[in-house]
Design a protein around this motif. Structure first.
Motif, mmCIF file in Angstrom:
data_model
loop_
_atom_site.group_PDB
_atom_site.id
_atom_site.type_symbol
_atom_site.label_atom_id
_atom_site.label_comp_id
_atom_site.label_asym_id
_atom_site.label_seq_id
_atom_site.Cartn_x
_atom_site.Cartn_y
_atom_site.Cartn_z
ATOM 1 N N ILE A 104 0.809 -1.256 -0.017
ATOM 2 C CA ILE A 104 0.004 -0.032 -0.025
ATOM 3 C C ILE A 104 0.951 1.395 -0.144
ATOM 4 O O ILE A 104 0.478 2.236 -0.456
ATOM 5 C CB ILE A 104 -0.993 -0.056 1.043
ATOM 6 C CG1 ILE A 104 -2.291 0.885 1.028
ATOM 7 C CG2 ILE A 104 -0.203 0.584 2.425
ATOM 8 C CD1 ILE A 104 -3.242 0.520 2.025
ATOM 9 N N ALA A 105 2.120 1.072 0.543
ATOM 10 C CA ALA A 105 2.991 2.366 0.578
ATOM 11 C C ALA A 105 3.567 2.512 -0.699
ATOM 12 O O ALA A 105 4.137 3.810 -0.878
ATOM 13 C CB ALA A 105 4.120 2.014 1.568
ATOM 14 N N ARG A 106 3.385 1.750 -1.683
ATOM 15 C CA ARG A 106 3.904 2.179 -3.077
ATOM 16 C C ARG A 106 2.874 2.870 -4.077
ATOM 17 O O ARG A 106 3.237 3.321 -5.332
ATOM 18 C CB ARG A 106 4.192 0.780 -3.717
ATOM 19 C CG ARG A 106 5.362 -0.207 -3.163
ATOM 20 C CD ARG A 106 5.925 -1.003 -3.946
ATOM 21 N NE ARG A 106 4.814 -1.920 -4.421
ATOM 22 C CZ ARG A 106 4.734 -3.111 -3.789
ATOM 23 N NH1 ARG A 106 5.459 -3.512 -2.760
ATOM 24 N NH2 ARG A 106 4.026 -3.969 -4.362
ATOM 25 N N MET A 107 1.473 3.005 -3.558
ATOM 26 C CA MET A 107 0.600 3.793 -4.363
ATOM 27 C C MET A 107 0.958 5.339 -4.341
ATOM 28 O O MET A 107 0.600 5.887 -3.683
ATOM 29 C CB MET A 107 -0.812 3.563 -3.589
ATOM 30 C CG MET A 107 -0.869 2.374 -3.495
ATOM 31 S SD MET A 107 -2.528 1.721 -2.662
ATOM 32 C CE MET A 107 -3.737 2.010 -3.895
ATOM 33 N N GLN A 108 1.872 5.427 -5.557
ATOM 34 C CA GLN A 108 2.202 6.882 -5.573
ATOM 35 C C GLN A 108 1.158 8.253 -5.901
ATOM 36 O O GLN A 108 1.453 9.317 -5.564
ATOM 37 C CB GLN A 108 3.004 6.978 -7.126
ATOM 38 C CG GLN A 108 4.063 5.935 -7.109
ATOM 39 C CD GLN A 108 5.425 6.539 -6.063
ATOM 40 O OE1 GLN A 108 5.922 7.739 -5.924
ATOM 41 N NE2 GLN A 108 5.687 5.679 -5.063
ATOM 42 N N SER A 168 -5.473 -4.326 12.404
ATOM 43 C CA SER A 168 -4.376 -4.671 13.542
ATOM 44 C C SER A 168 -2.950 -4.094 13.213
ATOM 45 O O SER A 168 -2.619 -4.024 11.898
ATOM 46 C CB SER A 168 -4.277 -5.916 13.976
ATOM 47 O OG SER A 168 -3.909 -6.888 13.028
ATOM 48 N N ASP A 169 -2.265 -3.936 14.160
ATOM 49 C CA ASP A 169 -0.676 -3.461 14.242
ATOM 50 C C ASP A 169 0.068 -4.719 13.350
ATOM 51 O O ASP A 169 -0.214 -5.777 13.521
ATOM 52 C CB ASP A 169 -0.381 -3.146 15.485
ATOM 53 C CG ASP A 169 -0.827 -2.023 16.070
ATOM 54 O OD1 ASP A 169 -1.102 -1.022 15.146
ATOM 55 O OD2 ASP A 169 -1.199 -1.874 17.264
ATOM 56 N N PRO A 170 1.318 -4.503 13.176
ATOM 57 C CA PRO A 170 2.053 -2.979 12.840
ATOM 58 C C PRO A 170 1.493 -2.366 11.598
ATOM 59 O O PRO A 170 1.221 -3.052 10.568
ATOM 60 C CB PRO A 170 3.516 -3.255 12.991
ATOM 61 C CG PRO A 170 3.576 -4.739 12.383
ATOM 62 C CD PRO A 170 2.454 -5.489 12.989
ATOM 63 N N LEU A 171 1.610 -1.063 11.446
ATOM 64 C CA LEU A 171 1.558 -0.537 10.159
ATOM 65 C C LEU A 171 2.604 -0.829 9.161
ATOM 66 O O LEU A 171 4.030 -1.127 9.637
ATOM 67 C CB LEU A 171 1.551 1.025 10.176
ATOM 68 C CG LEU A 171 0.230 1.491 11.030
ATOM 69 C CD1 LEU A 171 0.300 3.079 11.128
ATOM 70 C CD2 LEU A 171 -1.035 1.095 10.285
ATOM 71 N N PRO A 172 2.433 -0.730 8.048
ATOM 72 C CA PRO A 172 3.725 -1.195 7.108
ATOM 73 C C PRO A 172 4.953 -0.178 7.067
ATOM 74 O O PRO A 172 4.817 1.047 7.590
ATOM 75 C CB PRO A 172 3.172 -0.895 5.628
ATOM 76 C CG PRO A 172 1.650 -1.065 5.778
ATOM 77 C CD PRO A 172 1.246 -0.415 7.189
ATOM 78 N N GLY A 173 6.075 -0.869 7.234
ATOM 79 C CA GLY A 173 7.157 0.057 7.505
ATOM 80 C C GLY A 173 7.412 0.948 6.417
ATOM 81 O O GLY A 173 8.390 2.099 6.565
ATOM 82 N N GLY A 174 7.213 0.751 5.219
ATOM 83 C CA GLY A 174 7.389 1.790 4.059
ATOM 84 C C GLY A 174 6.480 3.079 3.901
ATOM 85 O O GLY A 174 6.935 3.708 3.097
ATOM 86 N N LEU A 175 5.717 3.198 4.801
ATOM 87 C CA LEU A 175 4.787 4.317 5.098
ATOM 88 C C LEU A 175 5.352 5.677 5.325
ATOM 89 O O LEU A 175 4.930 6.654 4.730
ATOM 90 C CB LEU A 175 3.461 4.051 5.990
ATOM 91 C CG LEU A 175 2.394 3.176 5.835
ATOM 92 C CD1 LEU A 175 1.425 3.160 6.879
ATOM 93 C CD2 LEU A 175 1.715 3.651 4.387
ATOM 94 N N PRO A 176 6.377 5.466 6.021
ATOM 95 C CA PRO A 176 7.288 6.878 6.265
ATOM 96 C C PRO A 176 7.788 7.589 4.786
ATOM 97 O O PRO A 176 7.957 8.817 4.764
ATOM 98 C CB PRO A 176 8.246 6.613 7.057
ATOM 99 C CG PRO A 176 7.836 5.525 8.043
ATOM 100 C CD PRO A 176 6.834 4.667 7.143
ATOM 101 N N LYS A 177 8.039 6.892 3.991
ATOM 102 C CA LYS A 177 8.545 7.335 2.740
ATOM 103 C C LYS A 177 7.631 7.133 1.721
ATOM 104 O O LYS A 177 7.746 7.361 0.329
ATOM 105 C CB LYS A 177 9.908 6.331 2.387
ATOM 106 C CG LYS A 177 11.034 6.969 3.525
ATOM 107 C CD LYS A 177 12.413 6.115 2.868
ATOM 108 C CE LYS A 177 13.488 6.550 3.857
ATOM 109 N NZ LYS A 177 14.783 5.937 3.644
ATOM 110 N N GLY A 178 6.399 6.274 2.028
ATOM 111 C CA GLY A 178 5.508 6.079 0.625
ATOM 112 C C GLY A 178 4.242 7.057 0.506
ATOM 113 O O GLY A 178 4.159 8.052 1.317
ATOM 114 N N LEU A 179 3.283 6.654 -0.046
ATOM 115 C CA LEU A 179 2.256 7.395 -0.127
ATOM 116 C C LEU A 179 2.655 9.071 -0.308
ATOM 117 O O LEU A 179 2.044 9.835 0.259
ATOM 118 C CB LEU A 179 1.150 7.323 0.931
ATOM 119 C CG LEU A 179 0.820 5.923 1.169
ATOM 120 C CD1 LEU A 179 -0.208 5.821 2.464
ATOM 121 C CD2 LEU A 179 0.039 5.483 -0.306
ATOM 122 N N PRO A 180 2.999 9.583 -1.390
ATOM 123 C CA PRO A 180 3.796 11.000 -1.564
ATOM 124 C C PRO A 180 2.465 11.937 -2.033
ATOM 125 O O PRO A 180 2.749 13.244 -1.611
ATOM 126 C CB PRO A 180 4.863 10.745 -2.791
ATOM 127 C CG PRO A 180 4.313 9.667 -3.656
ATOM 128 C CD PRO A 180 3.950 8.684 -2.435
#
Length: 603
Positions: free
Chosen positions: A311-315, A328-340
């Protein structure tokens, strides 16, 4: 325009969605009106078409749009008949376009039924009878004779009954919208015959049953809306074969089972809403393959498990709503740099235990942040770009301390909900954003007086809820020009009288001042609030009578006068004499229906 859209706080993205929704409609109308206008031949009305149109007019009993008043004379193609377009070379009617303008008031409508005579318009290519509100009855079977029809729009009327199966035999149909009616029964399997169909909208009806298996043939479909019905069963796997789809809205139905993985293979999909259904299982791991997607709404389902990493790759995703599921947890690790492109996020009411709001949310430019019920703790967060926020919901968490700094620089904020926390602040010294329209602070530990919140806030403010706090003092005087529609100050420590100036809140629809220490009488001026639907003054220290002037509030649906010191006869007129007796119980000496008769009076 033939479709009416809802307002959204993110106008640029709304425009993108609107363009996708209307592009085909506009091109079809241009084909009828613009293309034919190139001919210089003088139109001559074909008599059989004129008779068919007059048959429609005869079944319209009232027309406040005044469009049909122009349907006079022998020539229906001369340009004088509003909404009628003809082929100037043949004199045949090819377009009938009657739509109530979206910006007109509710007194503009047509009342009547659809005449079967319209089925005699053999060369009709576009039929739009939309937004008339009071056109009832069924869709005539004769419409199946319109074999040249490319666009059929009968939305936002009051049509009922079943959708005629025979409509499935219109070979050239590109767009059909029957939304916003009262149509019942199942979707006709014959609609699978629409091989060239590009827009399909049956939203906001009472349709039941599953999506017919024959729909696997609709490979040209671009826009697919079945929202707000009672449609059940599984979401068919073949939807993933409609590679031209840009818009799917199946929300507010009874779909069950899992989200099919095949949906994740739609390359052009911009907007998908499956919210308010009974979907189970996990969000497909391949969801990140929807590279073009801008809006994803899966709220109010029974989805479980963790969010997929993809889901973090959805530009291009700007709106993400996953609220009210079992995620539930955890949230994907890529979210801090994803979903620009993210502008709106709603993770409320899942099984998340976030503790604090992640920095990838507070540190970016967002318009809507909704994290209610996410087990957040500590003090309220500081956003790095508070000026971009238009809506915040952090309710049902465990925030403590004050709120004095929270609203600083939130110049665009319109709606805020911080209810059901443990916040402590003196609300009389707080300063609120000037554009605020909705403020919900109920069930906290706030104190102080109401003066600032009721007199120094935005003139746009429509809803205030500060109930269930420790607010004291009196109710301040009101001034003219208020937009307030809902005022809830219940369950506080407010004393004093209800001011006569409450009549200045002319837009008020809900007033709840219950469970306080308010004294004095109910002012007769309260009867001037003609839009009130909900009134609760229970559990106070009010004295005197219930004013007869309240009988003027004809739209009142709920009233509660319980547990005061009121006396005298209850106003004897609807709805006061048909409210339950409990609404008047535990007063000093109220009498008259529904309470016992007043002394010396017979009922």
């Amino acid at each position: 325009m033939f479709f009416q859209t809802d307002q959204h706080p993110l106008p640029k993205m709304q425009n993108l969605r609107w363009v996708c929704k209307h592009l085909l409609i506009l091109s079809l109308c241009h084909m009828v009106s613009g293309g034919l206008a190139q001919s210089q031949t003088t139109p001559i009305c074909y008599e059989a078409d004129r008779a068919a149109l007059l048959g429609f007019k005869a079944r319209i009993l009232k027309d406040t749009t005044e469009a049909l008043s122009s349907w006079t004379g022998r020539d229906c193609c001369g340009g004088g008949w509003e909404g009628v377009e003809c082929n100037p070379a043949t004199g045949r009617v090819v377009g009938l376009m009657l739509q109530r303008p979206a910006d007109r008031d509710s007194g503009i409508y047509m009342k009547g039924t659809l005449s079967s005579s319209l089925g005699a318009l053999q060369f009709l290519e576009v039929m739009v009878i939309s937004g008339m509100k009071h056109i009832t009855g069924s869709i005539p079977e004769s419409f199946s004779n319109l074999t040249h029809l490319k666009q059929l729009v009968l939305e936002d009327n009051s049509l009922g009954g079943a959708i005629p199966s025979s409509l499935g035999h219109l070979p050239l149909l590109k767009a059909i919208s029957l939304s916003g009616n009262q149509l019942r029964g199942q979707i006709p399997p014959s609609f699978g015959n629409f091989r060239g169909l590009e827009q399909f909208n049956l939203g906001r009806n009472l349709l039941t049953g599953p999506i017919p298996p024959t729909f696997k043939n609709l490979h040209s479909l671009q826009y697919f809306d079945l929202s707000s019905n009672l449609i059940s069963g599984l979401i068919p796997d073949f939807v993933g074969q409609f590679h031209n789809l840009t818009f799917i809205d199946f929300s507010h139905n009874q779909f069950s089972g899992q989200i099919p993985n095949s949906i994740c293979s739609l390359p052009s999909l911009l907007d998908i809403s499956l919210s308010h259904n009974k979907l189970t299982g996990r969000i497909p791991d391949q969801i990140g393959s929807l590279k073009s997607l801008t809006t994803l709404s899966l709220s109010n389902n029974l989805l479980t498990g963790q969010l997929p990493e993809s889901i973090a790759r959805m530009q291009n995703l700007w709106q993400l709503n996953l609220s009210r599921n079992g995620l539930s947890d955890p949230l994907p690790g890529g979210l801090p740099k994803g979903l620009p492109s993210l502008l709106s996020i709603d993770l409320s009411y899942n099984n998340f235990n976030l503790g604090t709001i992640p920095q990838w949310i507070t540190g970016r430019v967002l318009a809507d942040v909704n994290l209610a019920g996410c087990k957040l703790r500590g003090t309220l967060p500081i956003f790095s770009r508070p000026d971009s926020l238009t809506s915040i919901d952090l309710s049902n968490n465990y925030f403590t301390a004050g709120i004095s700094n929270f609203f600083r620089n939130m110049s665009s904020l319109q709606k805020v909900n911080l209810s059901h926390n443990q916040l402590k602040s003196d609300i009389s010294v707080l300063r609120w954003p000037q554009g605020l329209s909705s403020l919900d602070l109920h069930s906290n530990q706030l104190y102080g007086s109401l003066y600032t919140i009721l007199n120094n806030t935005s003139s746009f403010l429509e809803a205030i809820d500060v109930s269930g706090n420790q607010i004291s003092g009196g109710i301040p005087e009101f001034s003219e020009g208020s937009s307030l529609k809902s005022l809830n100050i219940a369950a506080n420590k407010i004393a004093g009288h209800i001011p006569n100036s409450i009549s200045d809140l002319i837009e008020l629809e809900k007033l709840d001042i219950s469970r306080n220490q308010i004294t004095g009488t109910i002012p007769t001026s309260l009867g001037l609030l003609l839009k009130i639907q909900w009134l609760d003054v229970s559990i106070n220290r009010l004295t005197g009578k219930i004013p007869e002037t309240l009988l003027g509030i004809e739209g009142l649906r709920h009233a509660n006068f319980r547990a005061n010191r009121l006396c005298g006869e209850i106003p004897q007129g609807r709805p006061f004499n048909i409210f339950p007796a409990v609404a008047y119980a535990h007063n000093l000496c109220l009498c008259g229906k529904p309470m016992p008769p007043c002394r010396g009076k017979q009922q």
